[in-house]
Design an enzyme around this catalytic site. Sequence first.
Site, PDB file in Angstrom:
ATOM      1  N   CYS A  69      15.264  -5.267  -1.084  1.00  0.00           N
ATOM      2  CA  CYS A  69      14.725  -6.155  -0.620  1.00  0.00           C
ATOM      3  C   CYS A  69      14.252  -7.525  -1.267  1.00  0.00           C
ATOM      4  O   CYS A  69      13.491  -7.374  -2.123  1.00  0.00           O
ATOM      5  CB  CYS A  69      13.417  -5.626   0.066  1.00  0.00           C
ATOM      6  SG  CYS A  69      12.205  -6.830   0.736  1.00  0.00           S
ATOM      7  N   CYS A  72      10.485  -8.546  -1.351  1.00  0.00           N
ATOM      8  CA  CYS A  72       9.613  -7.446  -1.952  1.00  0.00           C
ATOM      9  C   CYS A  72       9.699  -7.843  -3.416  1.00  0.00           C
ATOM     10  O   CYS A  72       8.706  -7.535  -4.340  1.00  0.00           O
ATOM     11  CB  CYS A  72      10.456  -6.257  -1.823  1.00  0.00           C
ATOM     12  SG  CYS A  72      10.461  -5.633  -0.135  1.00  0.00           S
TER      13      CYS A  72
END
Length: 146
Positions: A69, A72
Amino acid sequence: MAQRLALRQLLSLTPRTLPPQGPLAPHGRAFRTSAGCRSTFNVQDGNDFQDRVVNNPKPVVVDFHAQWCGPCKILGPRLEKMVAKQEGKVLMAKVDIDDHTDLAIEYEVSAVPTVLAMKNGDVVDKFVGIKDEDQLEAFLKKLIGA
């Protein structure tokens, strides 16, 4: 192949050939951890989550993330930095959703990054996506009641 060779060389070292360690090491260097490191931890399993997050008397920010991600990777360090600034008033638990799918399902994580604010074992606030430092600071202050 090169990794095996390096590992063999490392394992063949005797204690006499290793550099001195500990508080008496040359140059007066000693290993210390910062408050930021101690306030952030990776969740190992469901029992660890129960012990260190749900049963924790301190407020805990739970960062549900994934290695793949992109957002993230931006939010994680930013959030760790903001938690460290709180000087132990709040802790941060990092949960990789690929390793702990059961926790992601239990806490209804449908996208990453998802960040939960937990107090006394209850989810009291939540956000999904990236936030800037001012927004993170407001989120944390609300959680700790400052």
